[in-house]
Design an enzyme around this catalytic site. Structure first.
Site, PDB file in Angstrom:
ATOM      1  N   LYS A  79     -11.134  -2.470  -9.432  1.00 24.29           N
ATOM      2  CA  LYS A  79     -10.514  -3.014  -8.233  1.00 24.29           C
ATOM      3  C   LYS A  79     -11.400  -3.620  -7.124  1.00 24.29           C
ATOM      4  CE  LYS A  79      -6.721  -2.160  -4.830  1.00 24.29           C
ATOM      5  NZ  LYS A  79      -5.647  -1.310  -4.350  1.00 24.29           N
ATOM      6  N   SER A 154      -1.099  -2.638  -4.350  1.00 22.02           N
ATOM      7  CA  SER A 154      -1.924  -3.595  -4.134  1.00 22.02           C
ATOM      8  C   SER A 154      -2.970  -3.853  -5.175  1.00 22.02           C
ATOM      9  CB  SER A 154      -2.814  -3.156  -2.895  1.00 22.02           C
ATOM     10  OG  SER A 154      -3.675  -2.115  -3.010  1.00 22.02           O
ATOM     11  N   SER A 178       0.207   2.067  -4.308  1.00 20.75           N
ATOM     12  CA  SER A 178      -0.724   1.142  -4.720  1.00 20.75           C
ATOM     13  C   SER A 178      -1.040   1.048  -6.422  1.00 20.75           C
ATOM     14  CB  SER A 178      -1.797   0.477  -4.021  1.00 20.75           C
ATOM     15  OG  SER A 178      -1.072  -0.378  -3.021  1.00 20.75           O
TER      16      SER A 178
HETATM   17  N1  GLN Z   1       2.671  -1.386  -0.197  1.00 25.20           N
HETATM   18  C1  GLN Z   1       1.974  -0.387   0.796  1.00 25.20           C
HETATM   19  C2  GLN Z   1       1.085  -1.151   1.930  1.00 25.20           C
HETATM   20  O1  GLN Z   1       1.272  -2.308   2.005  1.00 25.20           O
HETATM   21  C3  GLN Z   1       0.837   0.553   0.250  1.00 25.20           C
HETATM   22  C4  GLN Z   1      -0.452  -0.222  -0.167  1.00 25.20           C
HETATM   23  C5  GLN Z   1      -1.367   0.703  -0.978  1.00 25.20           C
HETATM   24  O2  GLN Z   1      -0.838   1.724  -1.446  1.00 25.20           O
HETATM   25  N2  GLN Z   1      -2.499   0.241  -0.760  1.00 25.20           N
HETATM   26  O3  GLN Z   1       0.666  -0.388   2.821  1.00 25.20           O
END
Ligand code: GLN
Length: 487
Positions: A79, A154, A178
């Site tokens: 990532k 994400s 995410s």
């Molecule tokens: N969707 C959540 C956010 O926008 C979690 C994102 C994540 O786990 N990085 O904060």
């Protein structure tokens, strides 16, 4: 070769069916052919990958006396939130579009010393803020099961790439879901370990008390192999815990007899989609046939997890992202008039809308006069949620839950509605607030789109999570399905 699991690739390399260089070229070719449709990658590191593959092949010809290296010569993707020495680390932000990391993240180092070959860096939501990959500066990644839909976020690029078999595995990070959410929407196994299991050193910080790295793979057995290399104490991260790392592969086949699965009554009610509920019921029956039994549990404060998270995570983000000021590295605006102008315009031009929204919410929640009303309250809720999990765990060994409220949604569906987007993580966020490990396991399809179930354990129960997921996968084939465009 691209359909092989890590375990199968390891066997092929050991038996000289193919070399790491051949394997690497094969995946690079698949990336060149298929990624234009998916936009799952931000950078492809062709030369570096071929060089690392050659080194792996040489090492295999002259094995050293040290311990066996099951991952030696196997390609993977990182990532783009992990620092990679000499390679752009953008975090999918214009702010870091020109940032070449001067060192490798701990996770990158660990997988490199296990002999793995980096093919490139995956697309993601900007600074990991999002549930659909649509906040990326480089445009959204697409779901390989339906290119008009999101892969989740994400870690959406990692999920899309592995699901389309452009790489056998990828790393992800999970602050509120995410890893698990995109794994569910793309049909992968995705593990978010206990907070502190894997070092956060060199991982661009979003919300430091919640961020945790983990593997995204085809199978639980593969997740065990990657986790083995990623986990462990790192003195450079003060929240990394010095807890022994068990042999995760050794216990994959342990019997499930007597395993108590707790079903939170707050999740299994009318608000859960009926067809989703049917698939989860079938998965439960499969686990019961393997010896598990179900018990009802309660997480009384779980409905407060999304509101608590959306105060705590932005508060931490506002502090973490203050380092991007146009001075030391990252984006700098053109021709600043003075220092103040440099700060304001570099940040205004370098960050996207969602990141700015979080910085503003977080700064507000931390400001004097509002701190007690928002931040302190949210921390108190966090404690109640964590206590709920601990209470529930006295009645069960693992918690069984949905991972997502729906299958992959169409691109642009929730983009203009942040609250609708935030609710994509209702089933995953509480787990991060409590610091617990959770895994997504594919358990069926609805209208051709993958559905996942989530298992959550107590602290350091990764081996048990992988064991249950593996036994389930030995008896089902959901995790083997490949999107028809990418077979
Ligand atoms: N969707 C959540 C956010 O926008 C979690 C994102 C994540 O786990 N990085 O904060």
């Amino acid at each position: 070769m691209h359909t092989y699991t890590l375990a199968r690739l390891a066997q092929g390399l050991a038996q000289k069916e193919f070399s790491s260089s051949e394997l690497t070229r094969h995946f690079l070719q698949r990336i060149a052919t298929h990624d234009p449709q998916l936009n799952s990658l931000i950078s492809v590191t062709v030369d570096l990958a071929l060089q690392q593959a050659t080194e792996a092949d040489q090492q295999r010809q002259h094995p050293t006396a040290s311990s066996p290296q099951p991952l030696l010569g196997i390609p993977l993707l990182h990532k783009d939130i992990f620092c990679t020495q000499g390679v752009r680390t953008s975090c999918a932000s214009k702010m870091l579009d020109n940032f070449i990391a001067p060192y490798d993240a701990h996770v990158v180092q660990q997988l490199r010393s296990a002999g793995m070959v980096m093919l490139g860096k995956t697309n993601m939501d900007e600074f990991a803020m999002g549930s659909s990959n649509e906040t990326s500066y480089y445009g959204p990644a697409h779901n390989p099961w339906d290119l008009q839909r999101v892969p989740g976020g994400s870690s959406g690029g990692s999920a899309a790439a592995v699901a389309a078999r452009l790489a056998p595995a990828a790393t992800g990070t999970d602050t509120g879901g995410s890893i698990r959410q995109p794994a569910a929407l793309c049909g992968l196994t995705g593990l978010k370990p206990t907070y502190g299991r894997i070092s956060r050193w060199g991982m661009v910080a979003f919300a430091s008390s919640l961020d945790q790295a983990g593997p995204m793979t085809q199978t639980a057995a593969d997740a065990a192999l990657l986790l083995q290399a990623m986990a462990g104490h790192d003195p450079k991260d003060s929240t990394s815990v010095n807890e022994p790392v068990p042999d995760y592969s050794a216990t994959l086949n342990a019997p499930l007899k007597g395993l108590r699965l707790g079903l939170p009554k707050e999740f299994f009610n009318d608000s859960l989609d009926a067809s989703m509920s049917q698939l989860l019921e079938a998965a439960l029956q499969e686990l019961e046939s393997l010896g598990a039994q179900r018990v009802e549990i309660s997480l009384p404060h779980i409905d407060l997890s999304v509101p608590a998270y959306y105060v705590i995570a932005p508060a931490e983000a506002s502090s973490n992202l203050s380092r991007f000021d146009g001075v030391r590295y990252g984006y700098r605006c053109a021709h600043p008039n003075d220092l103040y102008d440099l700060y304001v315009r570099s940040r205004s031009e370098g960050f996207g809308t969602e990141v700015k929204r979080r910085i503003m919410i977080g700064t507000y929640a931390l400001s004097s006069g509002y701190f007690d009303a928002y931040y302190r309250k949210a921390q108190q809720l966090r404690r109640l949620i964590q206590q709920d999990f601990m209470q529930a765990m006295q009645h069960c060994d693992l918690i069984f839950a949905p991972t997502t409220p729906s299958t992959a949604f169409p691109l642009n569906d929730k983009k203009q509605d942040p609250v609708a987007m935030y609710l994509s993580d209702v089933y995953t966020i509480g787990v991060n607030l409590a610091g617990l490990p959770g895994i997504n396991v594919p358990c069926g399809f609805l209208n051709g789109l993958p559905v996942g179930m989530q298992l959550v354990g107590t602290y350091w129960s990764e081996a048990l999570l992988l064991n249950v997921a593996h036994r389930y996968q030995q008896n089902t084939a959901w995790h083997q399905a490949i999107p028809s465009l990418f077979c």
